[in-house]
Design an enzyme around this catalytic site. Structure first.
Site, mmCIF file in Angstrom:
data_model
loop_
_atom_site.group_PDB
_atom_site.id
_atom_site.type_symbol
_atom_site.label_atom_id
_atom_site.label_comp_id
_atom_site.label_asym_id
_atom_site.label_seq_id
_atom_site.Cartn_x
_atom_site.Cartn_y
_atom_site.Cartn_z
ATOM 1 N N ASP A 222 0.829 -1.204 0.000
ATOM 2 C CA ASP A 222 0.000 0.000 0.000
ATOM 3 C C ASP A 222 0.870 1.264 0.000
ATOM 4 O OD1 ASP A 222 -2.834 0.965 0.470
ATOM 5 O OD2 ASP A 222 -1.880 1.887 2.215
ATOM 6 N N GLU A 283 1.706 -0.533 -5.018
ATOM 7 C CA GLU A 283 0.702 0.487 -5.311
ATOM 8 C C GLU A 283 1.429 1.825 -5.293
ATOM 9 O OE1 GLU A 283 -3.207 2.881 -3.829
ATOM 10 O OE2 GLU A 283 -1.564 2.431 -2.501
#
Ligand code: GLC
Length: 559
Positions: A222, A283
């Site tokens: 993330d 990401e």
């Protein structure tokens, strides 16, 4: 690279190795909205386990699960309080082990989400930091700073949270006086770690090992571009049109700092100690394909989401350019290209691809948004876009519900909304709830089969009855049947490991290429184009006597 340069040559197979992640079709599960076994209105891990056969039948190679670790759920689990436990909302560690074993038994790999940029403010470390004094070891794990102004009453700099409002919050010290400030690029309940601190690095090595030892096949990382902040934390004012994650901006003091790559080199080596080709996927919202490719150099991550592709409008020239550039750039660093059209942070592509206004990432679509399309146009383009995507060499991501042709839920009532973006912008941005609504399994069941009790943490639109999985299962023209065919043919023909050769001689507005013996034609012209010779393998919409109608992709095999 210009379009004409990219266009003039065939693009060679881009897969130097045979690791599974180079070619995998990976299905994203957003656990709270997938299937609710416990009946409390929030999906859970036993719900995933119960549907593993459906996922095998769909034909995906791996699942990526958004966070299910312990969390107060202020950002739907992207605010982690304990990285090595399952939140009771989603089940137990034993439920996780059962799900993983069930997936592996069916030949499906499991990727879990890792959230290293920030924790929850309920994490034991942050609670300790609040109790400890400025300058302490406990505070040094996060980004605490003294405020500016005579009494430290102004934040240390002008940074804004991705979710709106200031990126700094002030704490009250143990003696009751107003104290230091801490950085949170996201919600105030998501304090950023200080990655220049070796103790933070060591803790994340422990967390990686915890899940690797349990048998996970990889991690989706993330906010991978955000961990390291520019020294001195200089002021910075974002471009309001760039989208929340800064994807279009050239130089941002908290995105894409060079020192972040050291962290992934370290993790690469850690994963390499394990068998089975464990993988890291970044990401990272960055301004160009070239910059994203830095995350997947041979000793760093294995994949990075190709958000440049996701953000490409439904336009042939743009599509050809981004596909050509992606394949050339990623293969230049020995990495596979990933392809993705939807996830839990963006407007679903069955809605997005026919919007007549541009919606920046994170803003969402709601009752007042202009330019909303009709569903028929949206889903037709979505089917064509997915049929194009799944023919490309590399790895592809599918977000739960897109195989049902789900549109964005654009009419959610204000009082149902839960995304912190909605609250922090005082309703100015709708945020991401519209792509997170629990998915429909059975048309006639409570909550469309999501939960036996009928509970659902976000309300499901009534029209979704017609899109429920059971309605689509035996309908050869359904979007679910299309996805099954695409995935089966993609696997049988080895398209993920194939190459791409552009085909000339088609009208403007057509994307046409060959992958192996398959000819792929995506008609983005608005009119009908001739069907090439050969046998039709899949068509995203019915063909006509004249050929391939508008907004349709067809796969044709050589006879
Ligand atoms: C990532 C996640 C998003 C989350 C944010 C903060 O962008 O995909 O859902 O809100 O990080 O963790």
């Amino acid at each position: 690279m210009t379009l004409s340069e990219a266009d003039t040559r065939a693009q060679a197979p881009q897969t130097p190795g045979s690791e599974w992640w180079r070619t995998a079709a990976i299905y994203q599960i957003y656990p709270r909205s997938f299937a609710d076994h416990s009946g409390d209105g929030v999906g859970d891990l036993p719900g995933v386990t119960a549907h593993l056969d459906d996922l095998r039948d769909l034909g995906v190679d791996a699942l990526w699960l958004s966070p299910f670790q312990r969390s107060p759920q202020n950002d739907a689990g992207y605010d982690v309080a304990d990285y090595c436990d399952v939140d009771p909302l989603f089940g137990t560690l034993a439920d996780f082990d059962g799900m993983l074993a069930g997936a592996h038994a069916r030949g499906i790999r499991i990727i879990v989400d890792l959230v290293p940029n920030h924790s929850s403010d309920q994490h034991a470390w942050f609670q300790e930091a609040l109790r400890a004094a400025p300058g302490s070891r406990e505070r040094a794990r996060y980004m605490f700073r003294d405020g500016k102004g005579e009494n430290g009453e102004e934040p240390p700099n002008n940074w804004e949270s991705v979710f709106g409002g200031p990126a700094w919050s002030r704490v009250t010290e143990a003696d009751g006086t107003p104290g230091q400030w801490y950085l949170h690029l996201f919600d105030a309940s998501q304090p950023d770690f200080d990655w220049s601190n070796e103790e933070v690095r060591e803790e994340f090595r422990r967390i990686l090992r915890f899940w690797l030892d349990r048998g996970v096949d990889g991690f989706r990382v993330d906010v991978a571009h955000g961990l390291v902040k520019q020294a001195g934390l200089p002021d910075y004012t974002p471009d309001p049109d760039a989208g929340s994650m800064g994807g279009d901006e050239a130089s941002v003091p908290y995105w894409g700092q060079p020192a972040v790559h050291e962290i992934y080199r370290d993790w690469h080596m850690l994963l390499a100690e394990y068998d089975g080709d464990r993988a890291l996927c970044a990401e990272a919202w960055l301004p160009s394909v070239a910059q994203t490719a830095l995350w997947v150099r041979p000793d760093e991550m294995h994949q990075a989401f190709n958000f440049e592709y996701l953000e490409t409008p439904w336009d042939a020239a743009h599509l050809r350019a981004v596909i050509a550039e992606s394949i050339a750039t990623y293969s230049g660093v020995g990495a596979p290209t990933t392809w993705v059209l939807s996830n839990h942070d963006v407007v679903r592509h069955a809605t997005r691809l026919s919007m007549t206004v541009e919606v920046p990432q994170g803003y969402g679509v709601g009752p007042q948004t202009p330019g909303k399309p009709d569903y028929a146009t949206g889903v037709r383009r979505a089917r064509a876009a997915t049929s194009l995507m799944l023919a490309l060499p590399g790895s592809a991501y599918i977000y739960q519900g897109e195989e049902l042709g789900l549109p964005e839920a654009t009419e959610l009532p204000d009082d149902a909304r839960q995304d912190p973006t909605w609250f922090r912008t005082h309703g100015e941005r709708y945020g991401r709830d519209g792509c997170r609504v629990p998915i429909p399994w059975r048309a006639d069941a409570p909550a469309f089969g999501f939960s036996e009790t009928g509970a659902s943490w976000l309300p499901q639109p009534d029209q979704w009855a017609a899109l429920a999985r059971d309605v689509q299962t035996n309908d050869p023209d359904s979007t679910l049947s299309l996805y099954r065919s695409l995935l089966a043919e993609r696997r049988a023909r080895g398209l993920g490991a194939g190459g791409l050769e552009w085909l000339e001689g088609y009208p403007d507005g057509v994307v046409a290429f060959r992958n192996g013996d398959l000819t792929v034609v995506a008609n983005v012209t608005g009119g009908t184009v001739p069907l090439p010779a050969g046998s039709v393998v899949v068509a995203s919409s019915p063909l006509t006597d004249d050929g391939i109608p508008a907004d349709t992709t067809v796969w044709v095999a050589a006879d």
